[in-house]
Design a protein around this motif. Structure first.
Motif, PDB file in Angstrom:
ATOM      1  N   LEU A 133     -13.380  19.553   4.809  1.00 28.57           N
ATOM      2  CA  LEU A 133     -12.621  20.699   5.296  1.00 28.57           C
ATOM      3  C   LEU A 133     -11.151  20.319   5.359  1.00 28.57           C
ATOM      4  CD1 LEU A 133     -14.742  22.100   8.265  1.00 28.57           C
ATOM      5  CD2 LEU A 133     -13.774  23.496   6.427  1.00 28.57           C
ATOM      6  N   LEU A 134     -10.282  21.328   5.283  1.00 28.01           N
ATOM      7  CA  LEU A 134      -8.852  21.098   5.448  1.00 28.01           C
ATOM      8  C   LEU A 134      -8.321  21.839   6.678  1.00 28.01           C
ATOM      9  CD1 LEU A 134      -7.703  21.420   1.724  1.00 28.01           C
ATOM     10  CD2 LEU A 134      -7.977  19.310   3.057  1.00 28.01           C
ATOM     11  N   VAL A 135      -8.540  23.146   6.702  1.00 25.06           N
ATOM     12  CA  VAL A 135      -8.041  23.948   7.827  1.00 25.06           C
ATOM     13  C   VAL A 135      -8.979  25.119   8.098  1.00 25.06           C
ATOM     14  CG1 VAL A 135      -5.593  23.425   7.419  1.00 25.06           C
ATOM     15  CG2 VAL A 135      -6.618  25.424   6.317  1.00 25.06           C
ATOM     16  N   THR A 261     -12.717  34.285  10.394  1.00 24.34           N
ATOM     17  CA  THR A 261     -11.863  33.107  10.337  1.00 24.34           C
ATOM     18  C   THR A 261     -11.811  32.625   8.891  1.00 24.34           C
ATOM     19  OG1 THR A 261     -13.723  31.658  10.900  1.00 24.34           O
ATOM     20  CG2 THR A 261     -12.294  32.373  12.703  1.00 24.34           C
ATOM     21  N   VAL A 262     -10.756  31.927   8.573  1.00 18.06           N
ATOM     22  CA  VAL A 262     -10.491  31.499   7.208  1.00 18.06           C
ATOM     23  C   VAL A 262     -10.670  29.996   7.106  1.00 18.06           C
ATOM     24  CG1 VAL A 262      -8.834  31.620   5.314  1.00 18.06           C
ATOM     25  CG2 VAL A 262      -8.719  33.290   7.170  1.00 18.06           C
ATOM     26  N   MET A 263     -11.314  29.535   6.032  1.00 18.74           N
ATOM     27  CA  MET A 263     -11.425  28.099   5.821  1.00 18.74           C
ATOM     28  C   MET A 263     -10.862  27.733   4.450  1.00 18.74           C
ATOM     29  SD  MET A 263     -13.833  27.694   3.227  1.00 18.74           S
ATOM     30  CE  MET A 263     -14.116  25.950   3.410  1.00 18.74           C
ATOM     31  N   ASN A 264     -10.257  26.562   4.394  1.00 14.43           N
ATOM     32  CA  ASN A 264      -9.877  25.927   3.141  1.00 14.43           C
ATOM     33  C   ASN A 264     -10.526  24.558   3.123  1.00 14.43           C
ATOM     34  OD1 ASN A 264      -6.399  26.968   2.497  1.00 14.43           O
ATOM     35  ND2 ASN A 264      -8.227  28.172   2.832  1.00 14.43           N
ATOM     36  N   GLY A 265     -10.926  24.119   1.950  1.00 14.04           N
ATOM     37  CA  GLY A 265     -11.542  22.805   1.841  1.00 14.04           C
ATOM     38  C   GLY A 265     -11.144  22.125   0.552  1.00 14.04           C
ATOM     39  N   THR A 300       1.527  28.061  13.531  1.00 17.70           N
ATOM     40  CA  THR A 300       1.188  28.831  12.331  1.00 17.70           C
ATOM     41  C   THR A 300      -0.127  29.600  12.451  1.00 17.70           C
ATOM     42  OG1 THR A 300      -0.042  27.026  11.259  1.00 17.70           O
ATOM     43  CG2 THR A 300       2.346  27.081  10.922  1.00 17.70           C
ATOM     44  N   GLY A 301      -0.871  29.343  13.525  1.00 20.43           N
ATOM     45  CA  GLY A 301      -2.183  29.970  13.632  1.00 20.43           C
ATOM     46  C   GLY A 301      -3.237  29.274  12.796  1.00 20.43           C
ATOM     47  N   THR A 302      -2.912  28.093  12.303  1.00 20.61           N
ATOM     48  CA  THR A 302      -3.815  27.323  11.451  1.00 20.61           C
ATOM     49  C   THR A 302      -4.195  26.031  12.154  1.00 20.61           C
ATOM     50  OG1 THR A 302      -2.839  28.225   9.437  1.00 20.61           O
ATOM     51  CG2 THR A 302      -4.071  26.170   9.223  1.00 20.61           C
ATOM     52  N   GLN A 303      -5.483  25.716  12.167  1.00 21.16           N
ATOM     53  CA  GLN A 303      -5.982  24.515  12.814  1.00 21.16           C
ATOM     54  C   GLN A 303      -6.395  23.489  11.769  1.00 21.16           C
ATOM     55  OE1 GLN A 303      -6.183  23.635  16.126  1.00 21.16           O
ATOM     56  NE2 GLN A 303      -6.815  21.641  15.324  1.00 21.16           N
TER      57      GLN A 303
END
Length: 335
Positions: A133-135, A261-265, A300-303
């Motif tokens: 996972l990234l964020v 929710t949004v995920m990037n990986g 940024t609202g990004t974890q």
């Protein structure tokens, strides 16, 4: 305000040409490559399946910089927008499974495209291997300041008064911004027109310009525009309000149960040596837990959130279950 932009009117023809090009790609090879001694001995490439300027692109550029320093080799970001992320995915699969071509993955090419495109020239579960996972992040529902709606409830009322005339932009058919807009349409019981683009950047730019009245996209991209008064935020897609925009309600405050929710990986081709996958995963976990990541994503609202490959695989499976239902309910089809 509700008229679709000129550049988007030819989308159907453009999409057909894009998909024709994609479907003409050769079959994906899945042979395993042995780990190169001393990997990495040359620069790496991180493919982002969207145009520059979006949330995925911004995250990828941070990861590329930090990962390059961790590995001792440059990591170049390569934007391959088009086909809802499909062209980027195919660019990764056209490269050897040697760990030198990485994929900045979002649910589009790995989750929703396979559900929307039966003739997709790859198997998302078979042909890609998870790394980390990234964020995780929120989306925000925003409108151009000229739109006469100051809340989610007022927007719903406006849409009901103009069935099919109020349009929302997205990063492309099947992108998270598209599906979240469809979920809003379903849950609110309204009729919205969809205007797809090739990435978040151009989509948001046309909302700022007043070509399209609204969008739902990455909070990290939209916060500066909201704070500058160029867009008006009506709601966020998390269950609760976010610290970055505490005055903006959660959409769930108007539509109970609404949550996205949004995920990037980070992914690689299947067949990439396990030793390389392990090293990449460990490096990313350290990067996303670092003070540099905390500073980069603060406000940024990004974890930032690194993970094991198995944990990313589980997240992707959950995404498949969620969006399969939304696609079925929305009746989304690709011509």
């Amino acid at each position: 305000m509700t008229r679709a932009p000129k550049r988007a009117r030819g989308w159907t023809q453009a999409r057909r040409r894009l998909l024709a090009a994609v479907l003409g790609c050769p079959a994906v090879l899945t042979s395993t490559v042995r780990a190169e001694p001393g990997w990495p001995s040359r620069p790496l490439r991180l493919v982002v399946p969207f145009a520059p300027g979006g949330g995925a692109d911004a995250t990828a550029r941070f990861v590329a910089q930090e990962l390059g320093e961790a590995l001792g080799q440059p990591v170049a970001v390569d934007n391959k927008g088009g086909g809802g992320g499909t062209l980027g995915a195919m660019a990764v699969l056209a490269a050897p499974a040697d760990g030198y071509t990485l994929f900045h993955a979002t649910p589009g090419p790995l989750v929703t495209n396979p559900l929307l495109m039966p003739a997709l020239p790859y198997d998302a579960e078979r042909d890609f291997a998870p790394v980390s996972l990234l964020v995780r992040a929120a989306y925000a529902l925003v409108v151009h300041p000229a739109v006469p709606a100051g809340s989610v409830a007022e927007l719903i009322a406006l849409a009901r008064a103009q069935p099919g005339q109020l349009a929302f932009s997205s990063a492309g058919i099947g992108a998270g911004s598209h599906l979240t807009g469809e979920l809003l349409r379903i849950e609110a019981g309204i009729d919205l027109a969809h205007v797809p683009y090739r990435g978040t950047g151009p989509s948001v730019q046309d909302v700022v310009a007043g070509q399209v009245p609204m969008t739902i996209d990455s909070l990290s991209v939209l916060i500066p525009l909201v704070r500058a008064g160029r867009l008006r935020a009506l709601g966020v897609t998390t269950r609760q309000r976010v610290a970055e925009l505490p005055e903006v309600p959660a959409i769930a405050e108007t539509l109970p149960g609404f949550e996205v929710t949004v995920m990037n990986g980070l992914m690689v081709r299947s067949g990439t040596p396990e030793a390389i996958v392990h090293r990449l995963s460990q490096a990313v976990v350290r990067i996303m837990a670092s003070p540099a990541a905390a500073r980069r994503f603060a406000g940024t609202g990004t974890q930032p959130e690194g993970s094991t490959p198995a944990a990313l695989g589980a997240v992707l499976e959950e995404e498949r279950r969620t969006w399969r239902g939304v696609i079925a309910r929305a009746g989304i089809r690709l011509e």
